[in-house]
Scaffold this active site. Structure first.
Site, PDB file in Angstrom:
ATOM      1  N   GLY A 350      13.999 -29.841  95.649  1.00 59.94           N
ATOM      2  CA  GLY A 350      14.030 -28.400  95.842  1.00 59.94           C
ATOM      3  C   GLY A 350      15.035 -27.767  94.919  1.00 59.94           C
ATOM      4  O   GLY A 350      15.767 -28.446  94.191  1.00 59.94           O
ATOM      5  N   GLY A 353      19.681 -20.954  94.387  1.00 63.22           N
ATOM      6  CA  GLY A 353      20.587 -20.189  93.544  1.00 63.22           C
ATOM      7  C   GLY A 353      21.701 -21.005  92.933  1.00 63.22           C
ATOM      8  O   GLY A 353      22.242 -20.645  91.889  1.00 63.22           O
ATOM      9  N   GLY A 355      21.453 -24.364  92.115  1.00 57.77           N
ATOM     10  CA  GLY A 355      21.007 -25.486  91.316  1.00 57.77           C
ATOM     11  C   GLY A 355      19.839 -26.192  91.968  1.00 57.77           C
ATOM     12  O   GLY A 355      19.022 -25.570  92.646  1.00 57.77           O
ATOM     13  N   ASP A 468      27.363 -19.550 107.154  1.00 56.04           N
ATOM     14  CA  ASP A 468      25.985 -19.383 106.670  1.00 56.04           C
ATOM     15  C   ASP A 468      25.015 -20.256 107.471  1.00 56.04           C
ATOM     16  O   ASP A 468      24.159 -20.937 106.901  1.00 56.04           O
ATOM     17  CB  ASP A 468      25.894 -19.714 105.181  1.00 56.04           C
ATOM     18  CG  ASP A 468      24.645 -19.112 104.534  1.00 56.04           C
ATOM     19  OD1 ASP A 468      24.106 -18.132 105.084  1.00 56.04           O
ATOM     20  OD2 ASP A 468      24.202 -19.622 103.481  1.00 56.04           O
TER      21      ASP A 468
END
Length: 667
Positions: A350, A353, A355, A468
């Site tokens: 996958g 943002g 990398g 987050d």
């Protein structure tokens, strides 16, 4: 005594080891010649033939049939509370995979035979490893008890000289073992007593505990040697989290043996008055040197940090912790490049943002997930330092385990354990997936996330606010156990610190608490709010950032709140779930609404949430109004608040879309 007597003395220990232990003792008699040593806890028992025993038998048998693990360490769980079983198996670090499984089978059979009283917690040590199970959480936790001492029968030729070699030998081995990785913490070696015996020693920890805990466990074991085995040619100290053994003959495979050079003892000690005088002089010299060195290093470090910050343009937060790069966590770049087939697209799991993530396989067969930060990555030096520094200290079943990192020129790599399944985001919101996620699995995921958050907030050595938490940052292993990932935005608190404030707002719209988004007020309750959103998403099967209900653009939180007040809470529950789970689903919605309350004080702590999930007898309070989320013209989700904004903080926001940057899942 004749030759036949000598032969009898030689073969007696072997015959003793072949005799199966009896089932009448609760504690194994840990004599020098006894092969088995065990402890059956008397804190609780399970019902024979019941679900706990079925989970236990299934779990332990899986250890002996698992062919994917080559490190000799197994730590899995099976079932749900109150019948959930957690188990650990550890083979001696020098054994091959086949030998390990064979020895484990013998150990498991002996454990079940001897703990015939059906205890919910037990442990078995043998000369080749350890097996342990419990109904309590045991992963990543240093445990001192029970402890067993096994002194050898024969004294050393010169006990004083023997001890002068043994302690430094063990100290060197402890340092090596503790610095091992998350698959093996093991060291063995030998040193020779001047004019006497050669000492062979072995130390080992369960690799789920971190370097500091491993070192502490083994160091305490060394201190116990003097009391249990002082002056003996051999001895063992057995604990749940670590063990050590030493003998004057080789008792492990020679391939694991390393010579350890121990400096000879110094000259005889001077007379007391002379020694005191010299000691005072040494102390004064040492103090002066240390003060000068500290001053020099402090000045030099300040200059280096200033120049680095100036050169890279890195903006450091107040009170942020600098990363301490531990050598044992470093990986060679060529090793990782080879493991990922030069970061081939075929191994790409996958991207996001920061990398891309690649699947890799090390030379020993271990699967890894490699997060390769893009050269123009939005994750700067501070975020990279955060992730390495925090994850290196964390060991918990519900957190993605960091194995190491790599720095070479502009390359920055993070090496994680490989997590077999996709993220929760893909399972719960995917058009073809969420219908296959039954309630039992969803409830297991909710509980696992809660325990991971509790560890971050209360049980780890440092207090961490993730900042987050969202569905795409929850990974699922092969047994659908959740693992919290992506600590690049995490904030480190002092252990007694309960709240803080920041001007840099980071996170994902929809999951951020109102007081944090508007005013930068940060606390453990910030993560609790995000977790409440997650609960509502998991129960409803609807994503916070994509939920639209009615022409007014009602959000998931306001929709859940309205149905709660109107006693139509069944409208919120995913229609794919069966009606048989209505009590638990309704209770989870209740807990979710408590977590997303607008008033910070009213939100429960992570410890309270875990208690609510574990016991239905815990009475839940009535929730108050949540911090509602509405859609703005930009397509991002903002938070309504009755308070006026006193300032406008800078915001770095992760879009509320699936992001694979920390999702080492199978393709």
């Amino acid at each position: 005594m004749g030759s036949s007597g000598s032969l009898l003395i030689f073969i007696f220990p072997i015959l003793f080891n072949l005799i199966p232990p009896t089932a009448s003792q609760n504690d194994g008699i840990c004599t020098y010649n006894a092969y088995y040593c065990w402890k059956c806890s008397d804190t609780g028992t399970y019902t024979p033939g019941g679900m706990y025993q079925k989970n236990l038998n299934s779990l332990l048998s899986s250890f002996t049939t698992n062919t994917e693990i080559s490190s000799g360490f197994y730590n899995f769980s099976k079932g749900r509370d109150p019948n959930k079983v957690n188990a650990i198996a550890l083979c001696r670090g020098d054994l091959s995979q086949d030998a390990c499984r064979t020895r484990l089978k013998d150990s498991i059979n002996a454990l079940l035979q001897n703990c015939s009283t059906h205890p919910k917690e037990a442990i078995m040590w043998t000369g080749h490893g350890m097996v342990r199970y419990s109904n309590n959480l045991i992963f990543g936790i240093e445990k001192e008890d029970p402890i067993k001492f096994v002194p050898g029968p024969n004294p050393a030729k010169d006990p004083a000289q023997f001890d002068l070699v043994l302690k430094p030998l063990l100290s060197r081995l402890i340092e090596k073992a503790a610095s091992g990785d998350s698959t093996k913490k093991f060291a063995a070696g030998h040193a020779t007593v001047p004019g006497g015996e050669t000492i062979y020693a072995l130390v080992q920890c369960t690799p789920d505990i971190n370097e500091l805990n491993c070192s502490h466990c083994l160091t305490e074991a060394v201190e116990d040697i003097s009391a249990c085995c002082g002056g003996k040619k051999g001895g063992r100290v057995l604990k749940p989290s670590c063990n050590l053994r030493y003998e004057v003959s080789l008792f492990y495979l020679s391939t694991a043996d390393l010579p350890v050079n121990i400096p000879p003892p110094g000259p005889a000690a001077p007379a007391p008055k002379e020694a005191a005088k010299k000691s005072n002089t040494k102390v004064i010299i040492i103090i002066v040197v240390v003060v000068v060195l500290i001053a020099f290093v402090t000045i030099l470090s300040s200059i280096c940090v200033y120049l680095t910050v100036k050169k890279r343009g890195v903006k450091l937060e107040d009170n942020s912790d600098e990363i301490s790069f531990v050598e044992s966590f470093k990986y060679d770049f060529d090793t990782i490049r080879s493991a990922t087939d030069d970061f081939s697209d075929a191994n790409k799991l996958g991207s996001g943002g920061f990398g891309a993530v690649y699947k890799g396989r090390l030379q020993n067969g271990q699967l890894i997930a490699v997060k390769r930060l893009a050269k123009n990555s939005e994750q700067g030096d501070r975020e990279f330092s955060n992730e390495v520094m925090l994850l290196a200290q964390l060991q918990h079943r519900n957190l993605v385990r960091l194995l190491g990192f790599c720095l070479k020129a502009e390359e920055r790599l993070l090496i994680y354990e490989y997590v077999a399944n996709q993220s929760l985001d893909h399972f719960i919101f995917g058009p073809n997936n969420h219908m296959h996620l039954d309630w039992e699995t969803r409830y297991k995921i909710i509980g696992g996330i809660a325990r991971g958050i509790l560890y971050l907030h209360e049980d780890s050595r440092v207090r961490i606010i993730h900042r987050d938490l969202k569905a795409s940052n929850i990974l699922l292993d092969e047994d659908m156990n959740p693992k919290i990932a992506d600590f690049g935005m995490a904030r480190l608190f002092a252990i007694d610190q309960t709240q803080g404030n920041t001007k840099a707002i980071v996170g994902t719209y929809g999951y951020m608490a109102p007081e944090y988004l508007h005013h930068g007020n940060l606390s453990v309750k910030t993560d609790v709010f995000s977790f409440g959103v997650l609960i509502l998403e998991i129960v409803s099967g609807k994503k916070i950032g994509r939920f639209r209900h009615s022409e007014n653009g009602e959000s998931l939180l306001s929709y859940a709140w309205r149905n709660w007040r109107e006693s139509t809470i069944s409208n919120v529950i995913d229609p794919m779930l069966t009606t048989s789970s209505r009590i638990e689903t309704t209770r989870c919605i209740h807990i979710g609404l408590l977590c997303v309350q607008e008033n910070v004080v009213n939100r429960p702590t992570s410890a309270s949430v875990v208690s609510m999930l574990n016991s239905h007898s815990v009475t839940l309070s009535v929730p108050s109004k949540p911090g509602f989320h509405v859609q703005n013209n930009s397509g991002l989700t903002l938070v309504e608040s009755e308070e006026s904004e006193s300032r406008t903080p800078s915001v770095y926001v992760s879009k509320n879309e699936p992001s694979n940057i920390t999702e080492p899942y199978a393709r």
